[in-house]
Design an enzyme around this catalytic site. Structure first.
Site, PDB file in Angstrom:
ATOM      1  N   ARG A 102       0.817  -1.219   0.000  1.00 22.24           N
ATOM      2  CA  ARG A 102       0.000   0.000   0.000  1.00 22.24           C
ATOM      3  C   ARG A 102       0.847   1.263   0.000  1.00 22.24           C
ATOM      4  O   ARG A 102       0.336   2.347  -0.264  1.00 22.24           O
ATOM      5  CB  ARG A 102      -0.950  -0.011   1.203  1.00 22.24           C
ATOM      6  N   GLN A 103       2.128   1.108   0.293  1.00 21.64           N
ATOM      7  CA  GLN A 103       3.039   2.257   0.258  1.00 21.64           C
ATOM      8  C   GLN A 103       3.737   2.286  -1.105  1.00 21.64           C
ATOM      9  O   GLN A 103       4.940   2.126  -1.214  1.00 21.64           O
ATOM     10  CB  GLN A 103       4.051   2.163   1.392  1.00 21.64           C
ATOM     11  N   LYS A 201     -17.535   7.012  -1.554  1.00 25.19           N
ATOM     12  CA  LYS A 201     -17.376   7.660  -0.244  1.00 25.19           C
ATOM     13  C   LYS A 201     -16.913   9.094  -0.449  1.00 25.19           C
ATOM     14  O   LYS A 201     -15.961   9.344  -1.176  1.00 25.19           O
ATOM     15  CB  LYS A 201     -16.344   6.921   0.615  1.00 25.19           C
ATOM     16  N   ARG A 203     -16.702  13.148   1.752  1.00 31.61           N
ATOM     17  CA  ARG A 203     -16.982  14.024   2.887  1.00 31.61           C
ATOM     18  C   ARG A 203     -17.460  15.360   2.323  1.00 31.61           C
ATOM     19  O   ARG A 203     -16.679  16.081   1.689  1.00 31.61           O
ATOM     20  CB  ARG A 203     -15.718  14.215   3.723  1.00 31.61           C
TER      21      ARG A 203
END
Length: 322
Positions: A102-103, A201, A203
């Site tokens: 994931r890095q 998703k 915000r």
């Protein structure tokens, strides 16, 4: 799958990260596990000794770099070094789960390392001749290595189980985020072009809770969430809630790598998920094995067949031809 009758040119060794998987692979291949001592000195340093002749052998070392990631990566490196110094013909690093994957980029130009590349360079530099892994977090990670990489897919195993357990009449494949759409679309196509839904998703503004918008019709459906790994399971469990609120009758998840760290087990036990199906690329904790919502499939046959094909110079990509 035909077993390998002659073991003289193929040997399989294991680190300590997932010996049960290595044993299953050896059983599928019809070979015994190579003899080695893999332990630690009293100060914690890795101690490795190959306890039989490996000269001119084609060797496969099975070691996922799951938690504790640094220890398991270092263990893999010193095993490979020990084998190379013992004059093997070649060493393939079989890394069912490639930790640090994931890095794989610098997010927003922050002053951070690209640790996936660091790990890949270490494995290449120590002398691995080839890498075999399953469902890399990003296909581009293959380019971080300086040696050939076979990134095989667990999808045939997962698809077969979906067909057996849920059929295709009333299911819809769901991607838990926009980044997983390609994977979800491929699964939906292999399930007879079943419907596809996406969870978006976002915000709306600062200090406002994340909103999960469902793109697709899930009312009255069995929702099959698909992803490459599950870590704390926060996103997965939130997705299950959103799907149930939108009328889904059942929510199941099929995920290759069960990282399951931190609050994962609490999240899963208290979630709206009906079932979480994972593979054994990473061994399950005692709590995960006891969880009635979690079911584990084995990638041993898939890895064994891939190892056999590599050893005998056969095509690996043809495993995925319909």
């Amino acid at each position: 799958m035909p077993t390998i009758q002659d073991e003289r040119n193929l040997m399989v060794f294991s680190g300590n990260a997932n010996k049960p998987l290595t044993q299953s692979i050896c059983k599928e291949l019809g070979v015994r596990m190579g003899k080695s001592l893999v332990s630690r000195f009293s100060d914690g340093e890795e101690q490795v000794e190959i306890e039989e002749s490996v000269r001119r052998q084609e060797v496969f070392v099975v070691q996922p770099t799951c938690a504790p990631s640094a220890e398991n990566l270092m263990e893999l490196l010193v095993i490979i070094d020990a084998l190379k110094r013992a004059s093997v013909s070649s060493v393939t690093a079989v890394i069912p789960y490639f930790g640090y994957s994931r890095q794989d980029r610098r997010m927003r130009s922050l002053r951070v390392p690209i640790t996936a590349k660091v790990a890949a360079k270490m494995i290449s530099a120590i002398g691995a001749d080839r890498v075999l892994t399953i469902d890399l977090h990003a296909d581009q990670i293959q380019g971080f290595f300086d040696v050939p990489v076979d990134n095989v897919y667990a999808s045939p195993l997962l698809l077969a189980d979906i067909w057996r357990a849920y059929g295709t009449d009333n299911i819809i494949v769901v991607s838990p985020d926009v980044g997983g759409v390609v994977r979800a679309r491929a699964m939906a196509k292999r399930l007879g072009d079943t419907d596809l839904a996406i969870i978006d998703k976002r915000r709306p503004r600062a200090n406002v809770a994340t909103v999960m918008n469902i793109i697709g019709e899930v009312n009255g459906k069995t929702c099959v969430l698909v992803d490459d790994l599950v870590d704390t399971a926060g996103t997965l469990c939130a997705a299950a809630v959103a799907l149930k609120q939108n009328g889904a009758t059942k929510v199941v998840a099929y995920i290759t790598h069960p990282v399951l760290s931190g609050p994962a087990m609490d999240n899963i036990n208290n979630s709206e998920l009906d079932e979480l199906v994972v593979t054994d690329t990473i061994p399950l904790s005692d709590a995960a094995r006891e969880c009635r919502k979690i079911r584990q499939l084995s990638v041993a046959e898939l890895l064994a067949e891939t190892i056999r094909r590599i050893a005998f110079g056969e095509s690996v990509s043809s495993l995925y031809v319909d």
